[in-house]
Scaffold this motif. Structure first.
Motif, PDB file in Angstrom:
ATOM      1  N   VAL A 135      79.584  63.523   2.100  1.00 30.30           N
ATOM      2  CA  VAL A 135      78.092  63.218   1.833  1.00 30.30           C
ATOM      3  C   VAL A 135      78.079  63.598   0.401  1.00 30.30           C
ATOM      4  O   VAL A 135      77.984  64.727  -0.004  1.00 30.30           O
ATOM      5  CB  VAL A 135      77.243  63.917   2.724  1.00 30.30           C
ATOM      6  CG1 VAL A 135      75.800  63.580   2.227  1.00 30.30           C
ATOM      7  CG2 VAL A 135      77.565  63.341   4.180  1.00 30.30           C
ATOM      8  N   ALA A 136      77.918  62.504  -0.499  1.00 29.01           N
ATOM      9  CA  ALA A 136      77.428  62.868  -1.910  1.00 29.01           C
ATOM     10  C   ALA A 136      76.164  62.673  -2.105  1.00 29.01           C
ATOM     11  O   ALA A 136      75.138  63.498  -1.389  1.00 29.01           O
ATOM     12  CB  ALA A 136      78.292  61.831  -2.809  1.00 29.01           C
ATOM     13  N   SER A 137      75.806  61.852  -3.126  1.00 29.90           N
ATOM     14  CA  SER A 137      74.171  61.684  -3.325  1.00 29.90           C
ATOM     15  C   SER A 137      73.952  60.439  -4.288  1.00 29.90           C
ATOM     16  O   SER A 137      74.933  60.328  -4.955  1.00 29.90           O
ATOM     17  CB  SER A 137      73.745  62.971  -3.971  1.00 29.90           C
ATOM     18  OG  SER A 137      72.383  62.951  -4.476  1.00 29.90           O
ATOM     19  N   LEU A 138      72.618  60.071  -4.528  1.00 33.06           N
ATOM     20  CA  LEU A 138      72.441  59.178  -5.655  1.00 33.06           C
ATOM     21  C   LEU A 138      72.828  60.025  -6.655  1.00 33.06           C
ATOM     22  O   LEU A 138      73.126  59.610  -7.977  1.00 33.06           O
ATOM     23  CB  LEU A 138      70.753  58.764  -5.535  1.00 33.06           C
ATOM     24  CG  LEU A 138      70.341  58.147  -6.760  1.00 33.06           C
ATOM     25  CD1 LEU A 138      71.150  56.770  -6.608  1.00 33.06           C
ATOM     26  CD2 LEU A 138      68.980  57.844  -6.435  1.00 33.06           C
ATOM     27  N   ALA A 139      72.617  61.342  -6.772  1.00 34.68           N
ATOM     28  CA  ALA A 139      72.976  62.052  -8.071  1.00 34.68           C
ATOM     29  C   ALA A 139      74.416  62.356  -8.329  1.00 34.68           C
ATOM     30  O   ALA A 139      75.081  63.056  -9.225  1.00 34.68           O
ATOM     31  CB  ALA A 139      72.540  63.517  -7.819  1.00 34.68           C
ATOM     32  N   GLY A 140      75.359  61.699  -7.523  1.00 39.24           N
ATOM     33  CA  GLY A 140      76.767  61.318  -7.621  1.00 39.24           C
ATOM     34  C   GLY A 140      76.795  60.144  -8.218  1.00 39.24           C
ATOM     35  O   GLY A 140      78.161  60.076  -8.722  1.00 39.24           O
ATOM     36  N   LEU A 141      75.855  59.412  -8.561  1.00 39.14           N
ATOM     37  CA  LEU A 141      76.162  58.064  -9.445  1.00 39.14           C
ATOM     38  C   LEU A 141      75.291  58.197 -10.519  1.00 39.14           C
ATOM     39  O   LEU A 141      75.604  57.202 -11.561  1.00 39.14           O
ATOM     40  CB  LEU A 141      75.602  56.983  -8.257  1.00 39.14           C
ATOM     41  CG  LEU A 141      76.357  56.936  -6.937  1.00 39.14           C
ATOM     42  CD1 LEU A 141      75.429  55.962  -5.866  1.00 39.14           C
ATOM     43  CD2 LEU A 141      77.674  56.487  -7.169  1.00 39.14           C
ATOM     44  N   GLY A 142      74.402  58.841 -10.664  1.00 39.06           N
ATOM     45  CA  GLY A 142      73.422  59.038 -11.839  1.00 39.06           C
ATOM     46  C   GLY A 142      72.908  60.494 -12.101  1.00 39.06           C
ATOM     47  O   GLY A 142      72.777  61.086 -11.039  1.00 39.06           O
ATOM     48  N   PRO A 143      72.789  60.922 -13.269  1.00 42.85           N
ATOM     49  CA  PRO A 143      72.541  62.344 -13.241  1.00 42.85           C
ATOM     50  C   PRO A 143      71.106  62.781 -13.225  1.00 42.85           C
ATOM     51  O   PRO A 143      70.150  61.885 -13.409  1.00 42.85           O
ATOM     52  CB  PRO A 143      72.619  62.698 -14.842  1.00 42.85           C
ATOM     53  CG  PRO A 143      72.418  61.188 -15.453  1.00 42.85           C
ATOM     54  CD  PRO A 143      73.059  60.196 -14.343  1.00 42.85           C
ATOM     55  N   LEU A 144      70.847  63.774 -12.293  1.00 43.76           N
ATOM     56  CA  LEU A 144      69.708  64.470 -11.985  1.00 43.76           C
ATOM     57  C   LEU A 144      69.541  65.587 -12.831  1.00 43.76           C
ATOM     58  O   LEU A 144      69.955  66.802 -12.715  1.00 43.76           O
ATOM     59  CB  LEU A 144      69.611  65.111 -10.499  1.00 43.76           C
ATOM     60  CG  LEU A 144      68.371  65.748 -10.089  1.00 43.76           C
ATOM     61  CD1 LEU A 144      67.240  64.700 -10.011  1.00 43.76           C
ATOM     62  CD2 LEU A 144      68.626  66.061  -8.551  1.00 43.76           C
ATOM     63  N   PRO A 145      68.818  65.452 -13.917  1.00 47.56           N
ATOM     64  CA  PRO A 145      68.638  66.389 -15.027  1.00 47.56           C
ATOM     65  C   PRO A 145      68.298  67.851 -14.812  1.00 47.56           C
ATOM     66  O   PRO A 145      68.721  68.785 -15.446  1.00 47.56           O
ATOM     67  CB  PRO A 145      67.389  65.852 -16.055  1.00 47.56           C
ATOM     68  CG  PRO A 145      67.293  64.523 -15.731  1.00 47.56           C
ATOM     69  CD  PRO A 145      67.632  64.244 -14.101  1.00 47.56           C
ATOM     70  N   SER A 146      67.388  68.096 -13.833  1.00 47.62           N
ATOM     71  CA  SER A 146      67.044  69.418 -13.259  1.00 47.62           C
ATOM     72  C   SER A 146      68.083  70.214 -12.376  1.00 47.62           C
ATOM     73  O   SER A 146      68.117  71.361 -12.100  1.00 47.62           O
ATOM     74  CB  SER A 146      65.839  69.344 -12.358  1.00 47.62           C
ATOM     75  OG  SER A 146      65.908  68.587 -11.296  1.00 47.62           O
TER      76      SER A 146
END
Ligand SMILES: NC(=O)C1=CN([C@@H]2O[C@H](COP(=O)(O)OP(=O)(O)OC[C@H]3O[C@@H](n4cnc5c(N)ncnc54)[C@H](O)[C@@H]3O)[C@@H](O)[C@H]2O)C=CC1
Ligand SMILES: CCCCCC(=O)/C=C/[C@H]1[C@H](O)CC(=O)[C@@H]1CCCCCCC(=O)O
Length: 265
Positions: A135-146
């Motif tokens: 289980v990764a995340s959308l944040a494993g495909l594009g950066p989540l700045p926070s």
């Protein structure tokens, strides 16, 4: 149907792990649930035993960040169920302040679990093959700045999954390895993005996260569980990243050649 299949889910006491456990049970599998939350895990086991019958589910307390605990519990699961067919590395946290803990759980824990499962499942060791879902995340495909460290761990999970899938194919292990990349999901984890003790230096970016949640509306665990089940069942899929958003689930198409801009040096 997954009758006769044995699954292991980490971080199963609540949230996404609980919903993966549920859909696996509904489809006939037996599930070993693993979590650090002993009270929550035991309570869920009682509830699932009532719903699905005894012997379908067993809870094990273990911290995926601990080599000793994870290995010990893995052996106990194999002893009880005889074999493992489906292994889901789901346990994860958001903690930018205690970032080393985040790396230990979200990335090292996934590598640890994957290697334990691979060693057991691979045909070279007498295993029957199987599937591993990280289980990764959308944040494993594009950066989540926070959440830069959370982002790094999830990019790591996607990269690890893709590389290892190719290694598994090239080595004839008979084990498929895929990544699941949900956008924001309604679980207790997303509260972390608003908590100063979890976001640390980046607490000032809470408003950005809030606006991203408007761009990627929060989805329900049941929707992600359906995508998870699809990965389990579709035997043609290997080395994929399945993105799950409010608009549906879609496989990510990774570019074969990187787009670059030359500079003069
Ligand atoms: N909720 C969301 O918006 C999204 C979550 N994810 C990922 O999904 C996974 C599950 O997250 P949620 O269900 O949302 O979170 P959650 O906080 O509701 O559940 C996580 C579970 O993992 C367990 N856990 C935490 N650390 C552990 C450890 N060291 N060893 C074993 N178990 C541990 C917790 O006790 C809890 O039961 C995580 O990897 C997360 O990064 C991915 C995309 C979106
Ligand atoms: C090929 C599809 C790639 C899509 C990647 C994408 O859209 C990424 C978006 C990020 C954007 O760069 C800014 C963001 O914040 C997006 C990531 C949102 C992360 C959600 C994390 C949910 C969670 O793990 O809790």
């Amino acid at each position: 149907m997954l009758k006769g299949k044995v699954a292991v889910v980490s971080g199963a006491a609540q949230g996404l792990g609980k919903s993966f456990t549920h859909i696996l049970l509904e489809n006939g599998a037996q599930v070993a649930m693993l979590d650090v939350d002993e009270a929550g895990g035991q309570e869920l086991q009682v509830q699932l035993n009532q719903q699905f019958g005894l012997e379908r589910t067993q809870f094990y307390k273990a911290d995926v960040a601990s080599e000793l605990q994870f290995t010990d519990v893995f052996q106990k699961i194999v002893s009880k169920f005889g074999h493992i067919d489906i292994f889901c590395n789901n346990a994860g946290i958001v903690d930018e302040k205690n970032w080393e803990k985040t790396v230990s759980i979200n990335l090292s824990g996934v590598v640890r679990g994957t290697y334990l499962a691979l060693d057991h499942m691979k045909k070279q060791n007498g295993g029957k093959g199987g599937i591993i879902i990280n289980v990764a995340s959308l944040a494993g495909l594009g950066p989540l700045p926070s959440a830069p460290v959370y982002t790094a761990t999830k990019f790591g999970v996607v990269g690890f999954t893709r590389a290892l899938s190719m290694a598994s194919q090239a080595s004839g292990y008979g084990v498929r390895i895929n990544a699941l990349c949900p956008s924001f999901v309604r679980t207790s984890l997303i509260d972390s993005f608003n908590q100063k003790e979890k976001t640390g230096n980046f607490h000032n970016l809470a408003a950005i996260t809030q606006s991203l949640m408007e761009k990627f509306p929060i989805i329900e665990v049941e929707q992600v569980a359906k995508a998870f089940l699809h990965l389990v069942k579709d035997e043609c899929v290997d080395g994929a990243a399945l993105l799950v958003k409010n608009t549906g689930a879609e496989y990510v198409i990774f570019p074969k050649d990187m787009e670059t801009t030359p500079i003069s040096i």
